[in-house]
Scaffold this active site. Structure first.
Site, PDB file in Angstrom:
ATOM      1  N   HIS A  44       0.830  -1.203   0.000  1.00 24.15           N
ATOM      2  CA  HIS A  44       0.000   0.000   0.000  1.00 24.15           C
ATOM      3  C   HIS A  44       0.873   1.265   0.000  1.00 24.15           C
ATOM      4  CE1 HIS A  44      -3.773  -2.241   1.658  1.00 24.15           C
ATOM      5  NE2 HIS A  44      -3.364  -2.694   0.490  1.00 24.15           N
ATOM      6  N   GLU A  46       1.064   3.807   1.920  1.00 18.98           N
ATOM      7  CA  GLU A  46       1.653   4.212   3.190  1.00 18.98           C
ATOM      8  C   GLU A  46       3.021   3.548   3.384  1.00 18.98           C
ATOM      9  OE1 GLU A  46      -1.378   3.120   2.545  1.00 18.98           O
ATOM     10  OE2 GLU A  46      -2.856   3.721   4.035  1.00 18.98           O
ATOM     11  N   SER A 161     -25.341  -4.180 -38.250  1.00 20.27           N
ATOM     12  CA  SER A 161     -24.623  -3.035 -37.650  1.00 20.27           C
ATOM     13  C   SER A 161     -23.122  -3.118 -37.886  1.00 20.27           C
ATOM     14  CB  SER A 161     -24.914  -2.974 -36.155  1.00 20.27           C
ATOM     15  OG  SER A 161     -24.368  -4.110 -35.534  1.00 20.27           O
ATOM     16  N   ARG A 177     -13.203  -2.435 -22.721  1.00 24.13           N
ATOM     17  CA  ARG A 177     -13.620  -3.750 -22.199  1.00 24.13           C
ATOM     18  C   ARG A 177     -12.582  -4.320 -21.238  1.00 24.13           C
ATOM     19  NH1 ARG A 177     -15.501  -6.678 -27.816  1.00 24.13           N
ATOM     20  NH2 ARG A 177     -17.467  -5.562 -28.081  1.00 24.13           N
ATOM     21  N   THR A 189     -28.629  -8.541 -29.525  1.00 22.34           N
ATOM     22  CA  THR A 189     -27.263  -8.254 -29.971  1.00 22.34           C
ATOM     23  C   THR A 189     -26.547  -9.564 -30.298  1.00 22.34           C
ATOM     24  OG1 THR A 189     -27.212  -6.246 -28.667  1.00 22.34           O
ATOM     25  CG2 THR A 189     -25.081  -7.164 -29.248  1.00 22.34           C
ATOM     26  N   ASP A 193     -25.610  -9.843 -34.122  1.00 27.10           N
ATOM     27  CA  ASP A 193     -24.190  -9.518 -34.348  1.00 27.10           C
ATOM     28  C   ASP A 193     -23.234 -10.680 -34.111  1.00 27.10           C
ATOM     29  OD1 ASP A 193     -25.176  -7.044 -34.642  1.00 27.10           O
ATOM     30  OD2 ASP A 193     -24.151  -6.116 -32.948  1.00 27.10           O
ATOM     31  N   THR A 267     -31.676  -2.897 -24.274  1.00 22.58           N
ATOM     32  CA  THR A 267     -30.911  -3.048 -23.032  1.00 22.58           C
ATOM     33  C   THR A 267     -30.402  -1.698 -22.532  1.00 22.58           C
ATOM     34  OG1 THR A 267     -30.284  -5.241 -23.777  1.00 22.58           O
ATOM     35  CG2 THR A 267     -28.974  -4.308 -21.992  1.00 22.58           C
TER      36      THR A 267
HETATM   37  C1  AOF Z   1      -4.741  -0.491  -1.700  1.00 22.22           C
HETATM   38  N1  AOF Z   1      -3.682   0.364  -1.752  1.00 22.22           N
HETATM   39  O1  AOF Z   1      -2.435   2.023  -0.938  1.00 22.22           O
HETATM   40  C2  AOF Z   1      -4.358   1.376   0.257  1.00 22.22           C
HETATM   41  C3  AOF Z   1      -5.485   0.500   0.302  1.00 22.22           C
HETATM   42  O2  AOF Z   1      -6.404  -6.167  -1.311  1.00 22.22           O
HETATM   43  P1  AOF Z   1      -5.572  -5.592  -0.182  1.00 22.22           P
HETATM   44  O3  AOF Z   1      -5.339  -6.512   0.927  1.00 22.22           O
HETATM   45  O4  AOF Z   1      -4.310  -4.949  -0.738  1.00 22.22           O
HETATM   46  O5  AOF Z   1      -6.439  -4.408   0.486  1.00 22.22           O
HETATM   47  C4  AOF Z   1      -7.096  -3.505  -0.312  1.00 22.22           C
HETATM   48  C5  AOF Z   1      -7.914  -2.529   0.527  1.00 22.22           C
HETATM   49  O6  AOF Z   1      -7.084  -1.784   1.421  1.00 22.22           O
HETATM   50  C6  AOF Z   1      -8.579  -1.501  -0.367  1.00 22.22           C
HETATM   51  O7  AOF Z   1      -9.812  -1.942  -0.836  1.00 22.22           O
HETATM   52  C7  AOF Z   1      -8.710  -0.296   0.558  1.00 22.22           C
HETATM   53  O8  AOF Z   1      -9.921  -0.431   1.277  1.00 22.22           O
HETATM   54  C8  AOF Z   1      -7.536  -0.425   1.527  1.00 22.22           C
HETATM   55  N2  AOF Z   1      -6.408   0.544   1.306  1.00 22.22           N
HETATM   56  N3  AOF Z   1      -5.617  -0.403  -0.709  1.00 22.22           N
HETATM   57  O9  AOF Z   1      -4.916  -1.329  -2.587  1.00 22.22           O
HETATM   58  C9  AOF Z   1      -3.439   1.284  -0.824  1.00 22.22           C
HETATM   59  N4  AOF Z   1      -4.117   2.271   1.209  1.00 22.22           N
HETATM   60 ZN    ZN Z   2      -3.165  -0.367   3.832  1.00 17.92          ZN
END
Ligand code: AOF
Ligand code: ZN
Length: 327
Positions: A44, A46, A161, A177, A189, A193, A267
């Protein structure tokens, strides 16, 4: 916080379905470290910022665009690595809507760290629109995509189409996508298609969802090679709102964060009439049909405000693409 947002944006689409998050460490009014979440499953933001600082400092402030997580997921909780000996303050840009990870703010307070925010909340939420919509509205983020002739038709009267838009436009749809978890189309569709609905090798293929009016016998069609989910309109056939709500509830339970709806007119009209979508992508090609199948099957008046804001205009040779965001 704006610099932390800039950091977060470096994660581009690589963090999906996780959010883009940026962090900055400030000491005596100076930035001493930065970090961002690079890709799904990676450390993450941090940790990326904290691992670069000297552990002997104290009284630092951490700015982070999303509340630090409190859960054991792919990494340990970020609240564990925010040491009160080093950090006296954490400033957050937005709270975490993901219940599994939320609560970091309270945990930091318990640890004796002062917590400020959310600040620049709108900007911090904007960089993770799909993530916030999914967790807060408990439904996928919905993108409607349609390709039109200049006189607004999606096909000839007999359903033909292929092709309205040019190869460059269609390539951009393959990229779209690849950035969505699922793609939904109606059975007409499929019948008319016989599309593959894949990303044509651009990236990952979305899960295919068929929206059927009645039982379809189209097992010879290409999409059946990809194990589609078939949803029947059932008794809500005449009520677009109920119909759409039911579909989205089902897809939410299957962890679909972004749904691309690719038509056809019936749709797409269901979603427009239900007033339940987040983006509308319209491709226009320089062709005229005079008579054909129309895009919208509702009965709006000119007084009706659809709440659409034009966000982007793109050019693909002689085609154009308009991207609208819904309020
Ligand atoms: C992130 N990146 O920098 C921060 C997040 O799948 P995990 O275990 O990596 O956790 C994901 C969750 O952690 C994410 O949905 C969010 O709620 C929290 N913070 N996630 O991927 C980050 N700080
Ligand atoms: Zn985190």
């Amino acid at each position: 916080m704006r610099l932390a947002i800039k950091e977060a944006l470096k994660g581009k689409a690589n963090t999906y379905p996780n959010p883009r998050v940026g962090a900055i460490v400030v000491m005596d009014g100076e930035i001493i470290s930065t970090g961002y979440h690079k890709r799904y499953g990676a450390p993450h933001a941090e940790l990326m910022a904290i691992k670069k600082i000297n552990n002997d400092i104290s009284g630092a402030t951490l700015f982070v665009t999303l509340e630090p997580c409190l859960h054991y997921g792919k990494t340990n909780p970020c609240t564990e690595i925010i040491n009160p000996k080093i950090f006296s303050k954490v400033v957050i840009g937005s709270r975490d809507p993901n219940k599994d990870a939320a609560g970091g703010m309270e945990k930091l307070l318990q640890k004796g760290i002062s917590v400020e925010g959310p600040i620049c909340e709108n900007e911090c939420r904007k960089i993770n629109k799909r993530f916030f919509t999914y967790y807060e509205k408990k439904r996928p983020y919905v993108i409607l995509k349609i390709a039109l002739t200049l006189d607004g038709f999606i096909a000839e009267k007999n359903g033909t189409s292929k092709w309205i838009t040019n190869a460059k436009s269609r390539k951009s749809v393959h990229t779209l996508r690849a950035n969505c978890d699922a793609i939904l189309v109606g059975n007409r569709t499929i019948e008319y298609d016989n599309p593959s609905l894949t990303s044509h090798g651009v990236g990952k293929d979305p899960k295919i969802i068929l929206f059927s009016q009645n039982n379809i016998d189209t097992k010879t069609k290409k999409v059946y090679e990809h194990n589609p989910i078939v949803l029947n309109k059932g008794e809500n056939n005449l009520d677009p709102k109920k119909n759409v709500d039911e579909i989205l509830k089902h897809l939410y339970s299957k962890s679909i964060q972004t749904l691309l709806v690719e038509g056809g007119g019936i749709t797409i009209s269901h979603f427009l009439k239900a007033d339940c979508f987040d983006e509308l992508h319209v491709y226009y090609a320089p062709k005229l049909l005079g008579k054909g199948l129309s895009f919208f099957h509702g009965k709006n008046s000119l007084e009706q405000n659809m709440g659409l804001t034009l966000k982007k205009v793109e050019k693909f040779d002689n085609d154009i693409k308009l991207t609208y965001y819904k309020k």
